[in-house]
Write a protein that holds these residues in place. Structure first.
Motif, PDB file in Angstrom:
ATOM      1  N   ALA A   1       0.111  -4.979   9.271  1.00 17.32           N
ATOM      2  CA  ALA A   1      -0.246  -5.148   7.862  1.00 17.32           C
ATOM      3  C   ALA A   1      -1.711  -4.842   7.593  1.00 17.32           C
ATOM      4  CB  ALA A   1       0.091  -6.573   7.416  1.00 17.32           C
ATOM      5  N   THR A   2      -2.554  -5.202   8.527  1.00 20.40           N
ATOM      6  CA  THR A   2      -3.992  -4.995   8.327  1.00 20.40           C
ATOM      7  C   THR A   2      -4.347  -3.518   8.151  1.00 20.40           C
ATOM      8  OG1 THR A   2      -4.094  -5.098  10.742  1.00 20.40           O
ATOM      9  CG2 THR A   2      -4.850  -7.039   9.526  1.00 20.40           C
ATOM     10  N   ASP A   3      -3.557  -2.650   8.773  1.00 17.96           N
ATOM     11  CA  ASP A   3      -3.882  -1.224   8.723  1.00 17.96           C
ATOM     12  C   ASP A   3      -3.045  -0.449   7.709  1.00 17.96           C
ATOM     13  OD1 ASP A   3      -4.589  -2.387  11.339  1.00 17.96           O
ATOM     14  OD2 ASP A   3      -5.368  -0.392  11.772  1.00 17.96           O
ATOM     15  N   ALA A   4      -2.067  -1.108   7.120  1.00 17.75           N
ATOM     16  CA  ALA A   4      -1.086  -0.388   6.307  1.00 17.75           C
ATOM     17  C   ALA A   4      -1.721   0.360   5.136  1.00 17.75           C
ATOM     18  CB  ALA A   4      -0.013  -1.352   5.805  1.00 17.75           C
ATOM     19  N   GLN A   5      -2.617  -0.305   4.406  1.00 17.44           N
ATOM     20  CA  GLN A   5      -3.200   0.350   3.240  1.00 17.44           C
ATOM     21  C   GLN A   5      -4.025   1.573   3.629  1.00 17.44           C
ATOM     22  OE1 GLN A   5      -2.777  -0.388  -0.266  1.00 17.44           O
ATOM     23  NE2 GLN A   5      -3.566   1.683  -0.126  1.00 17.44           N
ATOM     24  N   SER A   6      -4.815   1.446   4.675  1.00 15.44           N
ATOM     25  CA  SER A   6      -5.655   2.585   5.034  1.00 15.44           C
ATOM     26  C   SER A   6      -4.823   3.771   5.501  1.00 15.44           C
ATOM     27  CB  SER A   6      -6.696   2.188   6.088  1.00 15.44           C
ATOM     28  OG  SER A   6      -6.062   1.897   7.315  1.00 15.44           O
TER      29      SER A   6
ATOM     30  N   LEU B   1       1.457  -1.968  -1.061  1.00 19.29           N
ATOM     31  CA  LEU B   1       0.531  -0.843  -1.025  1.00 19.29           C
ATOM     32  C   LEU B   1       0.087  -0.435  -2.425  1.00 19.29           C
ATOM     33  CD1 LEU B   1       2.484   1.277   1.608  1.00 19.29           C
ATOM     34  CD2 LEU B   1       0.531  -0.210   2.019  1.00 19.29           C
ATOM     35  N   LYS B   2      -1.146   0.025  -2.498  1.00 22.99           N
ATOM     36  CA  LYS B   2      -1.649   0.579  -3.752  1.00 22.99           C
ATOM     37  C   LYS B   2      -1.638   2.097  -3.617  1.00 22.99           C
ATOM     38  CE  LYS B   2      -4.718  -1.691  -6.199  1.00 22.99           C
ATOM     39  NZ  LYS B   2      -5.987  -2.424  -6.408  1.00 22.99           N
ATOM     40  N   VAL B   3      -0.799   2.739  -4.390  1.00 21.14           N
ATOM     41  CA  VAL B   3      -0.681   4.196  -4.324  1.00 21.14           C
ATOM     42  C   VAL B   3      -0.652   4.769  -5.733  1.00 21.14           C
ATOM     43  CG1 VAL B   3       0.621   4.148  -2.141  1.00 21.14           C
ATOM     44  CG2 VAL B   3       1.837   4.139  -4.335  1.00 21.14           C
ATOM     45  N   PRO B   4      -0.950   6.057  -5.867  1.00 23.12           N
ATOM     46  CA  PRO B   4      -0.861   6.701  -7.191  1.00 23.12           C
ATOM     47  C   PRO B   4       0.563   6.592  -7.726  1.00 23.12           C
ATOM     48  CG  PRO B   4      -1.903   8.159  -5.588  1.00 23.12           C
ATOM     49  CD  PRO B   4      -1.391   6.983  -4.821  1.00 23.12           C
ATOM     50  N   SER B   5       0.701   6.694  -9.041  1.00 18.30           N
ATOM     51  CA  SER B   5       2.001   6.439  -9.656  1.00 18.30           C
ATOM     52  C   SER B   5       3.038   7.502  -9.327  1.00 18.30           C
ATOM     53  CB  SER B   5       1.851   6.324 -11.174  1.00 18.30           C
ATOM     54  OG  SER B   5       1.468   7.573 -11.693  1.00 18.30           O
ATOM     55  N   ASP B   6       2.585   8.647  -8.814  1.00 17.16           N
ATOM     56  CA  ASP B   6       3.574   9.666  -8.474  1.00 17.16           C
ATOM     57  C   ASP B   6       4.034   9.570  -7.019  1.00 17.16           C
ATOM     58  OD1 ASP B   6       1.193  10.457  -7.423  1.00 17.16           O
ATOM     59  OD2 ASP B   6       1.383  12.565  -7.980  1.00 17.16           O
ATOM     60  N   VAL B   7       3.630   8.490  -6.362  1.00 15.91           N
ATOM     61  CA  VAL B   7       4.107   8.257  -4.996  1.00 15.91           C
ATOM     62  C   VAL B   7       5.055   7.060  -5.032  1.00 15.91           C
ATOM     63  CG1 VAL B   7       3.450   7.599  -2.653  1.00 15.91           C
ATOM     64  CG2 VAL B   7       2.001   9.171  -3.960  1.00 15.91           C
ATOM     65  N   PHE B   8       6.193   7.215  -4.400  1.00 14.17           N
ATOM     66  CA  PHE B   8       7.194   6.145  -4.421  1.00 14.17           C
ATOM     67  C   PHE B   8       7.135   5.337  -3.128  1.00 14.17           C
ATOM     68  CE2 PHE B   8      11.384   4.349  -3.677  1.00 14.17           C
ATOM     69  CZ  PHE B   8      11.682   3.782  -4.902  1.00 14.17           C
TER      70      PHE B   8
END
Ligand SMILES: NC(=O)c1ccc[n+]([C@@H]2O[C@H](COP(=O)([O-])OP(=O)(O)OC[C@H]3O[C@@H](n4cnc5c(N)ncnc54)[C@H](O)[C@@H]3O)[C@@H](O)[C@H]2O)c1
Ligand SMILES: NC(=O)c1ccc[n+]([C@@H]2O[C@H](COP(=O)([O-])OP(=O)(O)OC[C@H]3O[C@@H](n4cnc5c(N)ncnc54)[C@H](O)[C@@H]3O)[C@@H](O)[C@H]2O)c1
Lengths: 206, 206
Positions: free
Chosen positions: B151-156, B177-184
């Motif tokens: 989990a600690t590395d997931a966002q990066s 995760l925080k991703v752009p809206s065009d990524v699912f």
DNA sequence: TTCACACTGTGAATTTTGTAACAAAATACT
DNA sequence: AGTATTTTGTTACAAAATTCACAGTGTGAA
């Protein structure tokens, strides 16, 4: 009864509340919690309503208090004992996953028909022969099982589980189990999840 | 856009249709398909509407034809290439799971920061160093990834994936995760699944 | 003491999802 | 050919989930 979706989100809220608490956060507003779990403030407040715990307009929600209420809701002040059947690839991964004492979920025993596995301790959990299932479930009053045997065997094992008093099954086999209506089955269907990803990311249809 | 639930069910229908086909079944009625996936005939017919394929009132749906239409819907006549990042316990299980050629989903490469894993072939899939990700994704035009790092590395890692053109992520880490809206992003959250089981099986609240 | 503020809790509106109902279609039987 | 039967496709309806929107509330600044 509380809707499934709400139950799922309450579990999520608690996870992030615990992280926040570790970080020394004492209270949160609905919009902060929403941000953490990628939801909306209204959704959060609506969900929290059912806990019967009220935040204050000034301080938001007391983190420790909120966690306690979610614990009560889930009835998980105490440790929940679980068994796992099918100590293969995914079974071993799950044993390892729940091994860290952080969770209130504990896999107290695992089972496999493979005689070479039975008797061994795999990931901190002793693996037993299928014949021992009856006794261990009864002795420990286990009500919940993880099912990770091949699809071909899933239904027959589910029958055995139900017969022995299991009331909830987390099923990893790509089958739809037939169980009495008072037994709850949650399917984890990774192929389906994968296909959703493929569908919704391709072209990103609107 | 087709609702998520419908997409999920279409994936399920296809799985069971393929099994039926193997068994020599040529056509099915909505109530039979419903029985297979534990749903209702109305739900099935409603879902199948969006495929633009019509069954016949007498013969029901032609199994082969229906499978073909679902394939077209999912755009999976061709094999979908996928990468996996994080070759740990769950990562290895997944490599093994998708290894059988039955699926149209193929993990063409896996990645791990652990240098001792990179270079080795694990479960039929070569494991690469993270530095190779950029090239392999580009060369194979990969759009989908499985994320199974801590989990600690997931966002990066998710950031890296998005940067390199990945548009869909199946995420096993207990993070949002925080991703752009065009990524699912589809989260597989096993702790949450387990808590649902515990909640709904305990006392079986109404 | 009053006011402005930022937030909660919750009915009401809206959107999404699922169910039921039924006309139309295809076949088999008479 | 005409009728009964069965199942579909679709529309109408119902239920569930989500979002909106706003009154109510404690706090601190003026
Ligand atoms: N590996 C994954 O990542 C993954 C992912 C999703 C779903 N699944 C599903 O999970 C299940 C297990 O997958 P796996 O990859 O771990 O398979 P596996 O073959 O590695 O493991 C299956 C285990 O179940 C045991 N087993 C078989 N029949 C049994 C029986 N009747 N009673 C008791 N034990 C029995 C086997 O001895 C083996 O240890 C399958 O249904 C698979 O489709 C696996
Ligand atoms: N094991 C399970 O059954 C299970 C179940 C659900 C979720 N998960 C989640 O899946 C993730 C992986 O779990 P696991 O049990 O396989 O853990 P693990 O520690 O066995 O594996 C993690 C792997 O990721 C690699 N890794 C770590 N940091 C990396 C980075 N920055 N870049 C590339 N590779 C990196 C490690 O080298 C290791 O091989 C975790 O987030 C865990 O919470 C695991």
């Amino acid at each position: 009864m509380t809707p499934e979706k709400t139950v799922a989100r309450l579990s999520l809220y608690r996870r992030f509340l615990k992280i926040a608490k570790e970080d020394g956060v004492d209270n949160v507003y609905s919009h902060q919690l929403a941000e953490m779990v990628r939801s909306t403030p209204a959704q959060v407040r609506r969900d929290l309503m059912i806990l019967g715990y009220n935040g204050s307009p000034q301080k938001g929600y007391d983190v420790a208090e909120l966690i306690k209420h979610i614990d009560t809701f889930f009835n998980t002040e105490k440790i929940i004992d679980v068994i796992l059947v099918g100590v293969g690839n995914i079974g071993r991964a799950l044993l390892s996953y729940f091994r860290d004492g952080k969770s209130h979920i504990k896999i107290i025993a695992s089972f496999d028909k493979d005689e070479t596995k039975a008797g061994r301790v795999i990931n901190n959990s002793r693996c037993y022969a299928m014949d021992d299932l009856k006794n261990i479930v009864a002795e420990n009053n286990v009500k919940t099982a993880i099912l990770s045997v091949p699809a071909t065997d899933a239904q027959s094992i589910a029958d055995i589980l139900v017969e022995n008093g299991i009331r909830g099954i987390l099923n990893f086999a790509p089958t739809r189990l037939k169980v009495p209506s008072d037994v709850f089955v949650e399917d984890v269907d990774i192929t389906m999840n994968m296909e959703k990803v493929i569908y919704f990311s391709a072209g990103k249809k609107k």
